[in-house]
Design a protein around this motif. Sequence first.
Motif, PDB file in Angstrom:
ATOM      1  N   TYR A  18       0.961  -0.973  -0.056  1.00 55.04           N
ATOM      2  CA  TYR A  18       0.015  -0.064   0.187  1.00 55.04           C
ATOM      3  C   TYR A  18       0.739   1.253   0.080  1.00 55.04           C
ATOM      4  N   ALA A  19       1.801   1.254  -0.915  1.00 56.60           N
ATOM      5  CA  ALA A  19       2.954   2.255  -0.969  1.00 56.60           C
ATOM      6  C   ALA A  19       2.461   3.510  -1.114  1.00 56.60           C
ATOM      7  N   ARG A  20       1.240   3.925  -1.729  1.00 56.69           N
ATOM      8  CA  ARG A  20       0.858   5.252  -1.890  1.00 56.69           C
ATOM      9  C   ARG A  20       0.579   6.255  -0.697  1.00 56.69           C
ATOM     10  N   ASP A  21       0.590   5.361   0.595  1.00 59.13           N
ATOM     11  CA  ASP A  21       0.120   6.234   1.764  1.00 59.13           C
ATOM     12  C   ASP A  21       1.319   6.100   2.847  1.00 59.13           C
ATOM     13  N   ALA A  29      16.046  13.821   4.010  1.00 60.89           N
ATOM     14  CA  ALA A  29      15.303  14.216   2.662  1.00 60.89           C
ATOM     15  C   ALA A  29      14.221  13.124   2.387  1.00 60.89           C
ATOM     16  N   LEU A  30      13.156  13.775   1.787  1.00 60.55           N
ATOM     17  CA  LEU A  30      11.822  12.658   1.311  1.00 60.55           C
ATOM     18  C   LEU A  30      12.545  11.977  -0.180  1.00 60.55           C
ATOM     19  N   LEU A  31      12.310  10.738   0.050  1.00 62.75           N
ATOM     20  CA  LEU A  31      12.668   9.758  -1.208  1.00 62.75           C
ATOM     21  C   LEU A  31      11.328   9.759  -1.933  1.00 62.75           C
ATOM     22  N   ASP A  32      11.581   9.816  -3.415  1.00 57.86           N
ATOM     23  CA  ASP A  32      10.594   9.758  -4.374  1.00 57.86           C
ATOM     24  C   ASP A  32      10.964   8.414  -4.935  1.00 57.86           C
ATOM     25  N   TYR A  33      10.103   7.338  -4.359  1.00 57.68           N
ATOM     26  CA  TYR A  33       9.905   5.957  -4.706  1.00 57.68           C
ATOM     27  C   TYR A  33       8.895   5.624  -5.691  1.00 57.68           C
ATOM     28  N   SER A  34       8.241   6.468  -6.331  1.00 59.50           N
ATOM     29  CA  SER A  34       7.224   6.363  -7.111  1.00 59.50           C
ATOM     30  C   SER A  34       7.571   5.519  -8.620  1.00 59.50           C
ATOM     31  N   PRO A  35       8.503   5.578  -9.073  1.00 50.66           N
ATOM     32  CA  PRO A  35       9.037   4.918 -10.284  1.00 50.66           C
ATOM     33  C   PRO A  35       9.081   3.321  -9.738  1.00 50.66           C
TER      34      PRO A  35
END
Length: 65
Positions: A18-21, A29-35
Amino acid sequence: GRELSLECALPLDVLLGYARDIRVEYNGALLDYSPYVNRGIARFKLAEDGIRRDTEAAGAAQPAQ
């Protein structure tokens, strides 16, 4: 609303359901793992130089092109 702090050796294999939350920070630092999200699940490897694809995980999502 919960927070989990980890101290561990790198690289670290990460699997998020449930990664979107989920918000991931590394060294403040905030990581952008969306890819690396596929069907709501994120699989990636966190290394000293940042985030990268987890090539060892079966069915790991490929970064968006």
